[in-house]
Enzyme design. Structure first.
Site, PDB file in Angstrom:
ATOM      1  N   THR A  56      19.580 -25.960 -65.744  1.00 31.32           N
ATOM      2  CA  THR A  56      19.840 -25.540 -64.371  1.00 31.32           C
ATOM      3  C   THR A  56      20.137 -24.048 -64.307  1.00 31.32           C
ATOM      4  O   THR A  56      19.863 -23.393 -63.298  1.00 31.32           O
ATOM      5  CB  THR A  56      21.013 -26.335 -63.765  1.00 31.32           C
ATOM      6  OG1 THR A  56      22.209 -26.053 -64.473  1.00 31.32           O
ATOM      7  CG2 THR A  56      20.718 -27.833 -63.811  1.00 31.32           C
ATOM      8  N   ASP A  57      20.671 -23.482 -65.376  1.00 20.98           N
ATOM      9  CA  ASP A  57      20.902 -22.037 -65.406  1.00 20.98           C
ATOM     10  C   ASP A  57      19.584 -21.276 -65.346  1.00 20.98           C
ATOM     11  O   ASP A  57      19.506 -20.205 -64.725  1.00 20.98           O
ATOM     12  CB  ASP A  57      21.681 -21.656 -66.671  1.00 20.98           C
ATOM     13  CG  ASP A  57      22.164 -20.220 -66.638  1.00 20.98           C
ATOM     14  OD1 ASP A  57      23.031 -19.901 -65.793  1.00 20.98           O
ATOM     15  OD2 ASP A  57      21.660 -19.403 -67.440  1.00 20.98           O
ATOM     16  N   PHE A  85      27.702 -39.309 -16.757  1.00 22.47           N
ATOM     17  CA  PHE A  85      27.740 -40.443 -17.688  1.00 22.47           C
ATOM     18  C   PHE A  85      28.392 -41.625 -16.977  1.00 22.47           C
ATOM     19  O   PHE A  85      29.595 -41.626 -16.725  1.00 22.47           O
ATOM     20  CB  PHE A  85      28.522 -40.083 -18.960  1.00 22.47           C
ATOM     21  CG  PHE A  85      28.390 -41.122 -20.047  1.00 22.47           C
ATOM     22  CD1 PHE A  85      27.145 -41.518 -20.506  1.00 22.47           C
ATOM     23  CD2 PHE A  85      29.511 -41.704 -20.610  1.00 22.47           C
ATOM     24  CE1 PHE A  85      27.009 -42.475 -21.503  1.00 22.47           C
ATOM     25  CE2 PHE A  85      29.395 -42.672 -21.608  1.00 22.47           C
ATOM     26  CZ  PHE A  85      28.136 -43.048 -22.048  1.00 22.47           C
ATOM     27  N   ARG A  94      30.226 -33.513 -15.489  1.00 26.17           N
ATOM     28  CA  ARG A  94      31.030 -33.251 -16.681  1.00 26.17           C
ATOM     29  C   ARG A  94      30.487 -32.047 -17.438  1.00 26.17           C
ATOM     30  O   ARG A  94      29.336 -31.631 -17.245  1.00 26.17           O
ATOM     31  CB  ARG A  94      31.036 -34.467 -17.613  1.00 26.17           C
ATOM     32  CG  ARG A  94      29.676 -34.786 -18.223  1.00 26.17           C
ATOM     33  CD  ARG A  94      29.773 -35.867 -19.289  1.00 26.17           C
ATOM     34  NE  ARG A  94      28.443 -36.156 -19.856  1.00 26.17           N
ATOM     35  CZ  ARG A  94      28.250 -36.930 -20.925  1.00 26.17           C
ATOM     36  NH1 ARG A  94      29.278 -37.485 -21.548  1.00 26.17           N
ATOM     37  NH2 ARG A  94      27.023 -37.141 -21.379  1.00 26.17           N
ATOM     38  N   ASN A 133      28.828 -34.945 -29.732  1.00 28.29           N
ATOM     39  CA  ASN A 133      29.269 -34.711 -28.361  1.00 28.29           C
ATOM     40  C   ASN A 133      30.641 -34.044 -28.394  1.00 28.29           C
ATOM     41  O   ASN A 133      31.640 -34.681 -28.717  1.00 28.29           O
ATOM     42  CB  ASN A 133      29.329 -36.038 -27.591  1.00 28.29           C
ATOM     43  CG  ASN A 133      29.408 -35.820 -26.095  1.00 28.29           C
ATOM     44  OD1 ASN A 133      29.776 -34.744 -25.641  1.00 28.29           O
ATOM     45  ND2 ASN A 133      29.066 -36.843 -25.339  1.00 28.29           N
TER      46      ASN A 133
END
Length: 292
Positions: free
Chosen positions: A57-58, A154, A171, A245
């Site tokens: 990974t290096d 709503f 709202r 929300n």
């Protein structure tokens, strides 16, 4: 009973890369977070610890830095594809590469070409996959915060013995948009290969749809936003959206002898409703591993 190795991958997560491009006194800046993941012929390392097929990974991290110098960094989709193709084509045991990139925006600070200030814009993201013959690209963004102070209702929802929420015909509607859009094919973004242009068109489509839609539910707004991106971006075949929300509740000011006519709100950060969904063309090709 037999025990077998299932799907697996490994890589270098969150390599922080800053690339400065110097054009005389005018500099440009790319600030990225790059994560790579490789899979393929990796049975021996899991079963017996034989590392002969493992690219450290290096080394993957170093490749990110070297490619930033060698090829520069333009659109993050191009950079991700270049890295993914390199890992598969240069390493015989690797059958599939996934490269995910986050980009953090900076803006110029004044007239000097070397001075920058961190932008308040959203985070741009992409994920590129390559398997040796095919490539898939998903672009997107996170934390695009939007709010409408009206034109949202709503009501008419299911009520049971635990329902206390009052219906509302007016709202505040607010959310932090997380959106991903899948391109029909890598490099076919509908704008002549200009990933940046497609990104800005998709972003503007999301903003316009949120602002223009008279919302009876956040689900309705989600569908309108995804549909607008598909309409504006012909090279995009599917849009996925996650919309928390961000509730705004009118504060009861009556104890203080004050009326509250939709002017003073309490912004609650949790718990929050989370609306998620996908909008796609009916002829959208199979996504392959694009969303993984």
């Amino acid at each position: 009973m037999m025990i077998v190795l299932g799907p697996n991958r490994y890589g270098k997560a969150e390599t922080r890369l800053v690339r400065v491009t110097r054009h005389g006194d005018a500099h440009s800046l790319k600030d990225l977070n790059v994560s790579t993941a490789l899979s393929g012929d990796m049975e021996r390392v899991h079963l017996s610890g034989d590392n002969a097929a493992v690219l450290p990974t290096d080394s993957q991290k170093n490749t990110v830095f070297a490619f930033a110098k060698r090829y520069g960094v333009g659109a993050i989709e191009d950079f991700a594809l270049t890295l993914a193709q390199h890992f598969v084509d240069s390493q015989e045991p690797v059958r599939h590469a996934r490269v995910a990139i986050e980009e953090y925006a900076w803006e110029r600070n004044g007239a000097l070409g070397h001075a920058f200030v961190r932008s308040g814009r959203e985070t741009r993201v992409c994920v590129a996959h390559y398997d040796g013959s095919r490539a898939w690209v998903v672009s997107g963004l996170r934390d695009l915060v939007v709010l409408n102070t009206t034109n949202s209702e709503f009501w008419g929802y299911v009520r049971d013995e635990y329902t206390t929420l009052p219906e509302t015909r007016d709202r505040v509607l607010a959310t932090a948009v997380e959106a991903s859009w899948r391109h029909t094919a890598a490099g076919e973004d509908g704008d002549g290969g200009d990933w940046d242009k497609t990104y800005e068109k998709a972003r503007q489509a999301l903003l316009a749809a949120f602002a223009d839609t008279y919302s009876l539910s956040l689900q309705q707004t989600l569908y309108a936003m995804g549909s607008r991106v598909l309409t504006e971006c012909p090279g995009v075949c599917e849009v996925r959206l996650s919309l928390p929300n961000r509730h705004h509740f009118e504060v009861d000011l009556s104890p203080f002898g004050l009326a509250n006519d939709g002017e003073v709100y309490h912004a609650a950060d949790r718990p929050y409703g989370l609306i998620e969904g996908a909008v796609l063309r009916d002829d959208a090709p199979d996504p392959g591993p694009a969303w993984q």
